[in-house]
Design an enzyme around this catalytic site. Structure first.
Site, PDB file in Angstrom:
ATOM      1  CD  GLU A 167      -2.732  -1.187   2.139  1.00  0.00           C
ATOM      2  OE1 GLU A 167      -3.257   0.130   3.275  1.00  0.00           O
ATOM      3  OE2 GLU A 167      -3.721  -1.930   2.324  1.00  0.00           O
ATOM      4  CD  GLU A 351      -3.689  -6.298   3.089  1.00  0.00           C
ATOM      5  OE1 GLU A 351      -4.764  -4.781   3.873  1.00  0.00           O
ATOM      6  OE2 GLU A 351      -2.490  -5.807   3.058  1.00  0.00           O
TER       7      GLU A 351
HETATM    8  O1  IFM Z   1      -4.414  -3.604   9.155  1.00  0.00           O
HETATM    9  C1  IFM Z   1      -4.125  -3.158   7.592  1.00  0.00           C
HETATM   10  C2  IFM Z   1      -3.183  -3.381   6.897  1.00  0.00           C
HETATM   11  O2  IFM Z   1      -1.879  -2.949   7.279  1.00  0.00           O
HETATM   12  C3  IFM Z   1      -3.078  -2.699   5.533  1.00  0.00           C
HETATM   13  N1  IFM Z   1      -4.444  -2.819   5.116  1.00  0.00           N
HETATM   14  C4  IFM Z   1      -5.671  -2.327   6.143  1.00  0.00           C
HETATM   15  C5  IFM Z   1      -6.017  -3.318   6.702  1.00  0.00           C
HETATM   16  C6  IFM Z   1      -7.211  -2.389   7.504  1.00  0.00           C
HETATM   17  O3  IFM Z   1      -6.676  -1.451   8.071  1.00  0.00           O
END
Ligand code: IFM
Length: 440
Positions: A167, A351
């Site tokens: 990210e 994710e």
């Molecule tokens: O927990 C985070 C993760 O570290 C990165 N992506 C989003 C998740 C939820 O906020």
């Protein structure tokens, strides 16, 4: 769940994701201090000033956690490697205990028939590098490249896939412009430098991994579906710019070797010198792209300097994070990323998941909202696959309840409940539902 494994193409991979600082227990095994330890120790940054010292103690309990993945019928595990665990000062000396830990972790996945999917950096920058300017310093690309060679020199031969940086938007914008994450800056020049350097580091790491002979290397970006808060031209323009900063900037850099004009209209004066010359490194070819998706945002104009954006409350049902639930946004990004950027490369949802106020009742967590959330987003995935998107896998965030950064341990994203007093693991109803759906 309203699906089974058979509703997806043969070979589609199902996994769950975590990250090092959020679960490992950073105080163990000789890890060095990170900017998250410093950020959390500064009053007002993190709920109850919680940090990752103990987290889920995955460092000692990883075997049990990998058993949960295997018993849950998952195919793969997306984990990250902590820079400060491997190189406590960020550069130079290597912590053998750290390397040994990741070595054990990878072997333990293979022993269970799990495919190891590594992310090199999921946010815990070694403090000594933060002292040198961290992501604002161009040298970080080389430091990160060196770390890449050290850790991948040890585990790179056994991975299914690897990606440099989780990210980039969070690493750069959320942390240097919005100030919500470490190092907690609110500074446009710092943000512009970080936006560029994070991509330079990404490309450098890909080059170094190629040099080690590794394959199946990708880029993992997060996306938010931005919609105008009303039907005024101002709101439309604001939503487009939000989309540019959040969704287009990083993909444009990697896949088109350029940055979007609307974003550069504001960022150009703050960029590091010579940024135009770095695109051959930034755009080093990757083998796949990972999409992290959670929500949409309604955006309107704000009476501030550039970018003059305001997030407006939306009407949809929300998760424990206050994020609207909008599965169509995932379908949107799957089709759009394939059409506009990756053009046929394999895509993974790296994710997706929700935080929920999961109460434990009689030893059980009946997280029906999470089951509905996952089901709806997996339906969006199937829709995209039917339309020809080369989606090859899906990772739920997260395997375990964990450290949700500035929100501490209160927000529960796990398929498995963690009692943070006893560290006992209890699979939630969502874990059992996925396990059933994923039966072979
Ligand atoms: O927990 C985070 C993760 O570290 C990165 N992506 C989003 C998740 C939820 O906020």
């Amino acid at each position: 769940m309203n699906f089974t494994r058979k509703d997806f193409p043969e070979g589609f991979l199902f996994g769950a994701a975590t990250s090092s600082y959020q679960i490992e227990g950073h105080k163990f095994g000789g890890a060095g201090r990170t900017h998250w330890d410093d950020f959390a120790a500064t009053p007002g940054n993190v709920v109850r000033a919680e940090n990752g010292d103990l987290a889920c103690d995955h460092y000692h309990r990883y075997a049990q956690d990998l058993d949960l993945l295997k018993d849950g019928n998952f195919d793969c595990y997306r984990f990250s490697t902590s820079w400060a665990r491997v190189m406590p000062e960020g550069r130079g000396a290597v912590n053998q205990q750290g390397l040994d830990f990741y070595d054990r972790l990878v072997d333990a996945q293979l022993e269970r028939g799990l495919k190891p999917c590594a992310t090199l950096y999921h946010w815990e920058l070694p403090s000594p590098l933060a002292d040198l300017g961290g992501w604002r310093n161009r040298d970080i690309a080389g430091w990160f490249g060196d770390f890449t060679e050290v850790i991948m020199g040890r585990i790179g031969d056994r991975l299914f896939s690897a990606a440099p940086i989780n990210e980039p938007w969070c690493v750069a914008w959320l942390s240097h412009f919005m100030g919500h994450h470490a190092p907690g800056l609110r500074d446009i020049r710092a943000a512009a430098h970080a936006m560029h350097h994070v991509l330079l580091a990404h490309g450098t790491a890909i080059e170094r991994m190629r040099g080690l002979g590794m394959s199946n290397l990708g880029a993992v970006c997060n996306f938010e579906y931005s919609q105008p808060a009303d039907d005024t031209p101002e709101a439309k323009q604001a939503a487009t710019l939000y989309d540019g900063i959040y969704n287009r900037f990083f993909l444009s850099g990697i896949f088109d070797k350029s940055y979007p004009e609307d974003v550069m209209a504001g960022l150009a004066p703050h960029m590091p010198k010579g940024w135009q010359d770095d695109f051959d490194t930034i755009g080093t070819p990757v083998d796949w792209v990972g999409i992290n998706y959670y929500t949409r945002k309604l955006i309107g104009p704000a009476d501030t300097p550039w970018p003059a954006l305001a997030e407006c409350p939306g009407p949809l049902p929300k998760t424990q994070m206050g994020w609207e639930i909008y599965p169509d946004g995932l379908h949107h990004f799957l089709t759009r990323v394939n059409r506009d950027y990756t053009r046929g490369l394999p895509i993974y949802v790296t994710e997706n998941g929700m935080a929920n106020d999961d109460p434990m009742v009689n030893g059980q967590v009946n997280d029906q909202p999470r089951i509905a959330y996952l089901d709806a987003h997996l339906a969006a995935c199937r829709r995209a696959i039917d339309e020809g998107v080369p989606l090859k896998g899906y990772f739920a965030w997260s395997l375990l309840d964990n450290y949700e950064w500035s929100l501490g341990y209160e927000k529960r994203f796990g398929l498995v409940y963690i009692d943070f007093e006893t560290l006992q693991r209890t699979p939630k109803a969502s874990y059992e539902a996925l396990k059933l759906a994923l039966q072979r």
